[in-house]
Scaffold this active site. Sequence first.
Site, PDB file in Angstrom:
ATOM      1  N   LYS A 175       0.955  -1.199   0.059  1.00  0.00           N
ATOM      2  CA  LYS A 175      -0.093   0.014   0.111  1.00  0.00           C
ATOM      3  C   LYS A 175       0.985   1.328   0.031  1.00  0.00           C
ATOM      4  CE  LYS A 175      -1.552  -1.773   3.639  1.00  0.00           C
ATOM      5  NZ  LYS A 175      -2.212  -2.033   4.828  1.00  0.00           N
ATOM      6  N   THR A 207      -6.980   8.893  10.111  1.00  0.00           N
ATOM      7  CA  THR A 207      -6.501   7.588   9.152  1.00  0.00           C
ATOM      8  C   THR A 207      -6.631   6.442  10.179  1.00  0.00           C
ATOM      9  OG1 THR A 207      -4.346   7.921   9.391  1.00  0.00           O
ATOM     10  CG2 THR A 207      -5.501   8.761   7.370  1.00  0.00           C
ATOM     11  N   GLY A 209      -7.197   2.936  11.309  1.00  0.00           N
ATOM     12  CA  GLY A 209      -7.745   1.768  11.140  1.00  0.00           C
ATOM     13  C   GLY A 209      -7.841   1.512   9.305  1.00  0.00           C
ATOM     14  N   THR A 210      -7.037   2.381   8.627  1.00  0.00           N
ATOM     15  CA  THR A 210      -7.170   2.326   7.071  1.00  0.00           C
ATOM     16  C   THR A 210      -6.840   1.060   6.805  1.00  0.00           C
ATOM     17  OG1 THR A 210      -5.050   3.493   7.126  1.00  0.00           O
ATOM     18  CG2 THR A 210      -6.859   4.906   6.641  1.00  0.00           C
ATOM     19  N   GLY A 211      -5.743   0.193   7.257  1.00  0.00           N
ATOM     20  CA  GLY A 211      -5.019  -0.770   6.856  1.00  0.00           C
ATOM     21  C   GLY A 211      -6.222  -2.158   7.052  1.00  0.00           C
ATOM     22  N   CYS A 212      -6.990  -2.042   7.950  1.00  0.00           N
ATOM     23  CA  CYS A 212      -7.955  -3.151   8.402  1.00  0.00           C
ATOM     24  C   CYS A 212      -8.948  -2.924   7.551  1.00  0.00           C
ATOM     25  CB  CYS A 212      -8.397  -2.718  10.061  1.00  0.00           C
ATOM     26  SG  CYS A 212      -7.340  -2.786  11.224  1.00  0.00           S
TER      27      CYS A 212
HETATM   28  O1  PXL Z   1      -4.575  -0.960  12.097  1.00  0.00           O
HETATM   29  C1  PXL Z   1      -4.027  -1.794  12.742  1.00  0.00           C
HETATM   30  C2  PXL Z   1      -4.843  -2.240  13.936  1.00  0.00           C
HETATM   31  C3  PXL Z   1      -5.087  -3.676  14.007  1.00  0.00           C
HETATM   32  N1  PXL Z   1      -6.180  -4.283  14.938  1.00  0.00           N
HETATM   33  C4  PXL Z   1      -6.242  -3.817  16.001  1.00  0.00           C
HETATM   34  C5  PXL Z   1      -5.834  -2.314  16.185  1.00  0.00           C
HETATM   35  C6  PXL Z   1      -5.141  -1.806  15.353  1.00  0.00           C
HETATM   36  C7  PXL Z   1      -4.329  -0.452  15.340  1.00  0.00           C
HETATM   37  O2  PXL Z   1      -4.596   0.219  16.305  1.00  0.00           O
HETATM   38  O3  PXL Z   1      -6.163  -1.852  17.123  1.00  0.00           O
HETATM   39  C8  PXL Z   1      -6.789  -4.174  17.210  1.00  0.00           C
END
Ligand code: PXL
Length: 267
Positions: A175, A207, A209-212
Site C-alpha cells: 500500500k 486515518t 484503521g485504514t489498513g484493516c
Molecule cells: O490498524 C492496525 C490495527 C489492527 N488491529 C487492532 C488495532 C489496530 C490499530 O490500532 O487496534 C486491534
Amino acid sequence: MVIRKALTIAGSDSGGGAGIQADLKTFQELGVFGMSALTAVTAQNTLGVHGVYPMSTEAVEKQIDAAASDIGVDALKTGMLFSAEIIEAVARKIKEHSFTNVIVDPVMIAKGGASLLQEEATEALKTLLLPLALVVTPNIPEAEVISGMKIKSEEDKKKAARAIANLGVKNVLIKGGHDEGNKTIDLLYDGETFYTFTGERINTKHTHGTGCTFSAAMTASIAKGASVRTAAETAKQFIQAAIEDGIYLGGGHGPTNHWAYRQRGGL
Ligand code: PXL
C-alpha cells in the site's frame, strides 16, 4: 439470494475504528455477512492503545472451528495476531479447514507506536502464514520488515514485492499510504505482473484503521467472487472514500468513514 460470508481473525479495537470493528463494518457495507475470531482485546481510543489482552490459542481455534463448521467461510482475513503461538494456531486451522481465500494484513504497530505483533512473531508470520495466503497487504514499513530491505522508490517497492512473493504468498499488495508526494500508489504483484492503483493523498490525521478497512474490503470482494485485481480496485475506492469523507471523531487519530463508499453509490 446467495449470502457470501467472510471471517476476520483479528483484535478488537474498543474505539471502533480499526480491528474487527472496522472489518465487520466494512463487510456489512459491501453486502457480505461478517464473522469474527478474536485474537486479542485492546483498550483503545483515538488517543492511543491503553491495554492489550491476548486470547488463549484454544479460544482462537474454537472460534474459527465454530464459524467454519456451521456457517462456512467464503474468504477470511487476518489482522492483529499478536504472538507466534496465535500465528501457529491460525496457520494450523487454515490448513485443517482447507481455506484458500486467505488475506493476510500483516499488522505490526498501531498508529501511536504500540506493538500489535511481538517482534519474535515476525518469523512465524513469514514462514507459517504467508505460504498459505492468497494475498498479503503490507504498508511500506511492514513491507520493509518482511522483505528485509528499505523502500525509497517505486523500483524498491517492486523489489520488495518480489522478495515477499518468494516467501510463498500468491499476491503481494504494497500500500502507498506512506508514499511521499501527493499521490498514494498501491502496487500489486501476482508473481508475474505488476499493477498499480493510484489515489490522491488526503491531508488528514484521521486515518486510524485504514489498513484493516482496506484488507477487509478486499476480503469482502473476494468472498463475492472478485479476482484479486478487482478486489484491490474496489478496496482502493472504498478506503479513498472513507478517508475523504471524514467523520472527525475523538481528540487524536480518528476513524475513517465506513459509510462513505456506499453513500457515494458504490457496491
Ligand atoms: O490498524 C492496525 C490495527 C489492527 N488491529 C487492532 C488495532 C489496530 C490499530 O490500532 O487496534 C486491534
